[in-house]
Every structure is written in structure tokens, then in C-alpha cells.
Design an enzyme around this catalytic site. Structure first.
Site, PDB file in Angstrom:
ATOM      1  N   GLU A  91      27.081  14.230 156.314  1.00 57.13           N
ATOM      2  CA  GLU A  91      26.694  12.897 155.823  1.00 57.13           C
ATOM      3  C   GLU A  91      26.401  11.866 156.719  1.00 57.13           C
ATOM      4  OE1 GLU A  91      30.790  11.096 154.522  1.00 57.13           O
ATOM      5  OE2 GLU A  91      29.944  12.697 153.318  1.00 57.13           O
ATOM      6  N   HIS A 125      30.255   8.061 149.952  1.00 54.87           N
ATOM      7  CA  HIS A 125      31.559   8.326 150.459  1.00 54.87           C
ATOM      8  C   HIS A 125      32.489   6.852 150.157  1.00 54.87           C
ATOM      9  CE1 HIS A 125      33.972  10.691 153.502  1.00 54.87           C
ATOM     10  NE2 HIS A 125      34.769  10.004 152.663  1.00 54.87           N
ATOM     11  N   ARG A 130      35.788  16.938 150.601  1.00 54.69           N
ATOM     12  CA  ARG A 130      35.154  17.070 151.597  1.00 54.69           C
ATOM     13  C   ARG A 130      33.717  17.724 151.571  1.00 54.69           C
ATOM     14  NH1 ARG A 130      37.086  13.233 153.719  1.00 54.69           N
ATOM     15  NH2 ARG A 130      38.266  13.170 155.871  1.00 54.69           N
TER      16      ARG A 130
END
EC number: 1.1.1.29
Length: 322
Positions: free
Chosen positions: A270, A288, A241
Site C-alpha cells: 500500500e 488503512h 496486515r
């Protein structure tokens, strides 16, 4: 008997959508435009369960607004830091995640980040695309090999162990720290050395991988003191994370050469990431994509459906997060 109704906030893989439609009346929101929290709460008035993604931040103030008819929130993610579990427990809302489908896919991305950072792949790729490669030179883009280097893994759950298995294939030495020590058989299988403190692990980690969940204890743990404990010129990768990392301090350490490289797949805030990363050559950055493999995303979607099926089917719910 009429079907239960569920809201799916983003399109899922087609097989999972078809399965959901067989069992429930489905309200499916598209991804353009993205659903807003207000829209989600308004639609929730007419459904029995929510199947959300990590984009829908269900903090306490959101949970408090969710209507009483909602019995379950299932998230299409392994992480659940975007949901206030205590608020859900107080409301009697069951919460579940998709913990198993992403393991291998995310470990593969962590390995790719290790390799790409060590061998300066991003710099080389940019050189090709910008037509600035001058040709082979003896000292150009010289990086590091992985073999006989120590990989420190912070968080030795399923993804951390899957990464260890892959790093073994590159003859890396595996060290780890976790609040729960792995079994002796797992340690033997991965040839992994346990450290009883994070500082101890950091001190030997030429490569350091973040694989811990985001909790109040781990949030922004990767800071000035943590960086100082690593060997000079260490390489750090993060597939866990983004909020495990203090970005300002990482950027400063990369600029100063205290950290040799950073390979990140996740970022705090993000898709709006720290501006300092954009111009640093010694970063290898992904948007991601840890779980972005076809089978992994399908498995995640089916697991997200499983919790809803269990709730409405009267099955055991002891495994639920809340």
C-alpha cells in the site's frame, strides 16, 4: 543539563507533539514531502532517538546505516513488521510500539467491514453516487444477515477479542484459532470456541477475520489452500496486515464466486494495491483507517513517547520489543 534530541518523522497529534517538545529538542519532519530513508539517516546523526511510523521501512540494511548515537526507535503503530528487530538487538537499539490505543478503533473497522461486505454497502453507495439507482426492487443488492452465522477469528489477541465482543451484539457465533489459547474466563466471556488448528477454524467460518500479526509464519498464509478450506461463498475481512494475503489468489476467488466478498483495510505494498481489486464489485475497501479515530491516534502517540521517556529516564525497559 541539555535536552536529549529526537527526530519525529511525521506530524503527531498536537498534544503528543507538545509533550515531546517539553522534554526534548524535537526535530519534526512534515508530511509533504514525506521523509526519505536517506534523510532520516542523515538527521539521525544529530539526535538520540527516532520516533517513526510504519512508512519508514527499517530493514536490516537501514538499521546497519543508523549512526551509533541512536539509542531507541519508537514506532507510532501497533505493528512492527517494518522494523528488523534482530538487527536492532545486534546494535543495542531499543524498540517499542504502541500496542494498546488502537484496539477498539480497529475492532470497530473490522465490524464495519463485516457489515459492509455482508450487506453489499459499497455497491449500494456507488449506485447512489453514480446516479444509477433504478429505485427499490425486490431482489436488488440482497446480502447476508450476520445473526447465527459463524465468525472465525484468526488471531485472538486484544483486537480479535474486541471484535468478538462486538460481533456478539449481532448474535454471531464466535470461533477462533490462535497459537496461544485464551483463558477459560475469556472464552466464556466472548462465548468463543477454540480450534486447535487453522484448518478446523476455516471449515466452519462463514465469515473470516484476519487479526494476526505479520510474521514469517503468517505472511501470505491466506492462499489457495486456505480459501479452499473455507465454506463456499465465505466473506473475509482483513484489518491486520496486507501481506497476510495472496492477492492474486483472492482476486481470482472473488471473480469465481468462491469467496462472496472481501472487506480489506490493509494491503500489501500500500498505497499501491493489486489492480484486480479496483473493478471487483464484491469488495469493500478502506485506505488503512483501522486506528484513524482521534482518541486512538492520541493514545498511540503518547505510547510512542512513553518508550523514549522510559529509556532516557532510566526506567525498566523489559517490555521493549528489542
Amino acid at each position: 543539563m541539555s535536552k536529549k534530541k529526537i527526530l519525529i518523522t511525521w506530524p503527531l497529534p498536537e498534544a503528543a507533539m507538545a509533550r515531546a517538545r517539553e522534554s526534548y529538542d524535537v526535530i519534526a519532519h512534515g508530511d509533504d514531502p514525506k521523509i526519505t530513508i536517506d534523510e532520516m539517516i542523515e538527521t539521525a546523526k544529530s539526535v538520540d532517538a527516532l520516533l517513526i511510523t510504519l512508512n519508514e521501512k527499517c530493514r536490516k540494511e537501514v538499521i546497519d546505516r543508523i549512526p551509533e548515537n541512536i539509542k531507541c526507535i519508537s514506532t507510532y503503530s501497533i505493528g512492527f513488521d517494518h522494523i528488523d528487530l534482530d538487527a536492532c538487538k545486534a546494535r543495542g537499539i531499543k524498540v517499542g510500539n504502541a500496542p494498546h490505543g488502537v484496539t477498539v478503533a480497529t475492532a470497530e473497522i473490522a465490524m464495519l467491514l463485516l457489515l459492509g461486505s455482508a450487506r453489499r454497502a459499497g455497491e449500494g453507495e456507488k449506485m447512489i453516487r453514480t446516479r444509477s439507482w433504478p429505485g427499490w426492487e425486490p431482489l436488488e443488492l440482497v446480502g447476508e444477515k450476520l445473526d447465527n452465522k459463524t465468525l472465525g477469528i484468526y488471531g485472538f489477541g486484544s483486537i480479535g477479542q474486541a471484535l468478538a465482543k462486538r460481533a456478539q451484539g449481532f448474535d454471531m457465533d464466535i470461533d477462533y484459532f490462535d497459537t496461544h489459547r485464551a483463558s477459560s474466563s475469556d472464552e466464556a466471556s466472548y462465548q468463543a470456541t477454540f480450534h486447535d488448528s487453522l484448518d478446523s477454524l476455516l471449515s466452519v467460518s462463514q465469515f473470516f477475520s484476519l487479526n494476526a500479526p505479520s510474521t514469517p509464519e503468517t505472511r501470505y498464509f491466506f492462499n489457495k489452500a486456505t480459501i479452499k478450506s473455507l465454506p463456499q461463498g465465505a466473506i473475509v475481512v482483513n484489518t491486520a496486515r496486507g501481506d497476510l494475503v495472496d492477492n492474486e489468489l483472492v482476486v481470482a476467488a472473488l471473480e469465481a464466486g468462491r469467496l462472496a466478498y472481501a472487506g480489506f483495510d490493509v494491503f500489501a505494498g500500500e498505497p499501491n494495491i493489486n489492480e484486480g481489486y479496483y473493478d471487483l464489485p464484491n469488495t469493500f475497501l478502506f485506505p488503512h483507517i483501522g486506528s484513524a479515530a482521534t482518541q486512538a491516534r492520541e493514545d498511540m502517540a503518547h505510547q510512542a513517547n512513553d518508550l523514549i521517556d522510559a529509556l532516557f529516564g532510566g526506567a525498566d525497559m523489559s517490555y521493549a520489543l528489542a
